[in-house]
Write an enzyme that holds these catalytic residues in place. Structure first.
Site, PDB file in Angstrom:
ATOM      1  CB  SER A 143      44.354  29.202  29.071  1.00 34.32           C
ATOM      2  OG  SER A 143      43.533  28.230  28.507  1.00 34.32           O
ATOM      3  CG  ASP A 304      44.186  29.360  21.119  1.00 38.40           C
ATOM      4  OD1 ASP A 304      43.405  28.392  21.149  1.00 38.40           O
ATOM      5  OD2 ASP A 304      44.627  29.916  22.134  1.00 38.40           O
ATOM      6  CG  HIS A 333      45.537  27.192  24.164  1.00 35.70           C
ATOM      7  ND1 HIS A 333      44.878  28.400  24.247  1.00 35.70           N
ATOM      8  CD2 HIS A 333      45.561  26.693  25.431  1.00 35.70           C
ATOM      9  CE1 HIS A 333      44.490  28.605  25.502  1.00 35.70           C
ATOM     10  NE2 HIS A 333      44.900  27.585  26.234  1.00 35.70           N
TER      11      HIS A 333
END
Lengths: 357, 357
Positions: A143, A304, A333
């Site tokens: 991320s 995601d 995610h």
């Protein structure tokens, strides 16, 4: 006066050291007179200093998930072979941050704007000055950690042998920037936030709860909720069990995010929105990614919602020699948290192959 | 005293009639003494009264998009052949609604809770009593209109020959319910909302803007934003052009949602969260869907972030004889607005084949 928030402690996150790299000038013009980075290391640096792996951290996260999920014997990130350095983000709550600094010139609402590039430059300085590390065997992060991983590979191509950005992009997309805005506005719209000048994060509870609620939608997936996957997740606290999805939302997701510091989240969110390696090449993304000499494996997570595989794959296509391996998690995610052994095995296989190459 | 909001007018939405069906008892226990439904019709009802098509409306929407995009010569919904009845939702702003009623017992914060089943029962009564329609050639609707379409097919199997739910489910998913909560909390967290007792929707502008911002993330897609698809969309007002994505967000999406009534949105959102045909079969979704005798074609939109194809397809699998045709729009859920001729052609082909079958 710094705010005491037990979420940002070694007890809650695992041991770490605060290492100073002194006065640090930020890209946006601010200065941190004594930048302290919260650093957790695993394993030993060898004499050749060629076994170092750097892990930058994600939004709202710390080194905790890394030692809990990704680092250890049997994992690709094996401390018996590698010296693994996890560096917590500037402004993220453990490194120098709005609510912890005792420097009034940067406390709370006066904390300067920090960019992905600042974190990466600070990490480079730390590794070089404190550990004498000039080259990294691998940079890996998820991320916002992926944003920093990309930035490392573009900014310091000679120092990065391998890079593995997980569930993140080199250039933030407009959708992602808009998404992050909803997260930040959920906090700043709480009157308790008070322009960043609260005296306890609990004064911003409503905003933090709305922030958490948006995460529950975008961080996870329809399948996660529909299959009640959360039933297999251990409670964060034995007193906070859950038997309905509303209780999981309340006792896990809200509990987690409501433990955090609002100004730290805002600092990280502002940084996230502006992650873009193209800044290093006059706005030319292809030119920036073209500078990369590291062996890169791009690791998006299927489902995601905001770093979808197609966006990650588009960047891989611009990166010399990069390959893509899609990871699979019903959590989307938030698969990054390592809820599934199968997901962790996929990461280990991808990183293991990369480290052996 | 009713609030005058020009968004809810024939000038803004296209001609419609307010048709009363009298006193109406709601499933949650409330009563609307004089329920007026805002109805737009296109075409002529034939003598056999067997050419009627019903279109229920979606969250925040009205009949406007239907006559602008889906209804007309050359479309499957051709008024020269079909009598098309679009009925606006109870509480949606045009039919009896919190901010328009002159009945103080249900005005503003006192508006009763409305369920999908209430809309469907009211529509059935309207069609029967006002138009003498006993059977529908087709029920078709998008999003919350799909919820109503499913409810029709389960609740009144003898009255629905064909059903086409677009981008919506028969049973709302937990993820969808959590998503809707973020939309509603964005409004109710605005102090200007004042427990539902504002005197102009402009007092709730901040909340409506945050509501719009969440729509920009979940209603659209990463591709929509990344490819700058919005450049091809005409401004809502010539004075509100846009040349950056931030301006599109401000001048189109925020402008649109900030024109709406907060209590109407909250009424619809509460209803959306609880859409569930399984309520008609003691919580057994398969049993409920098993009652359907209509010919059903399920039309999910690829890239839809909150009614994804997999959720729609799971319900189709429980529905006797139902087929699935995936629609394609770079706008995801907001593909419903008909930005792309290719998308509209897909809908026309699917509905045309269904109507000919």
């Amino acid at each position: 006066m710094p705010i005491d928030n037990p979420f940002y402690s070694a007890q809650a996150q695992g041991d770490y050291a605060l290492l100073s790299i002194g006065r640090f000038e930020l890209e946006e013009g601010g200065v941190i007179e004594d930048l302290q980075l919260a650093v957790a290391t695993y394993g030993e640096l060898n004499e050749a200093k060629d076994n170092a792996i750097l892990v930058p951290t994600w939004f709202s996260g710390t080194h905790a998930t890394w030692w809990q999920v990704y680092i250890g014997e049997g994992h690709a990130l094996d401390p018996s072979r590698w010296f693994i350095v996890v560096v917590n983000q500037i402004g993220g709550g453990l490194s120098t941050s709005p609510h912890t600094t005792d420097d009034p010139s940067i406390a709370m609402s006066r904390f300067p704007k920090v960019r992905i590039g600042d974190d990466v430059r600070a990490q480079e300085q730390l590794l070089r000055e404190v550990f004498g590390i000039e080259r990294l065997a691998l940079v890996v992060g998820g991320s916002m950690g992926a944003q920093q991983t990309w930035e490392w590979a573009v900014r310091f191509p000679d120092k990065v042998l391998r890079a593995a950005p997980i569930a993140g992009t080199a250039q933030n997309t407009p959708h992602d920037t808009l998404f992050t805005r909803t997260l930040l506005d959920a906090i700043t719209s709480d009157p308790g936030w008070n322009g960043g000048e609260y005296t306890s994060h609990t004064q911003v509870r409503d905003g933090l709860a709305r922030h958490a609620d948006i995460w529950a939608v975008m961080g996870l997936t329809t399948d996660f909720w529909k299959t009640e996957f959360w039933r297999g997740i251990p409670p964060l606290d034995p007193a906070l069990s859950f038997s309905t999805y509303e209780e999981f939302q309340q006792n896990f997701i809200r509990f987690l995010f409501c433990s955090m510091d609002p100004d730290a989240l805002l600092c990280m969110g502002w940084k996230w929105q502006r992650g873009d390696v193209a800044r290093l090449a006059d706005g030319d993304l292809a030119a920036a990614l073209g500078r990369i000499t590291a062996r890169v494996v791009v690791l998006p997570i299927e489902q995601d919602m905001f770093f979808p595989p197609r966006d990650c794959e588009a960047e891989a296509a611009l990166t010399p020699g990069a390959t893509v391996t899609r990871l699979h998690s019903i959590a989307g995610h938030f698969g990054l948290f390592g809820f599934e052994a199968s997901y962790v095995a996929e990461v280990d296989a991808a990183l293991g192959a990369l480290l052996d190459a």
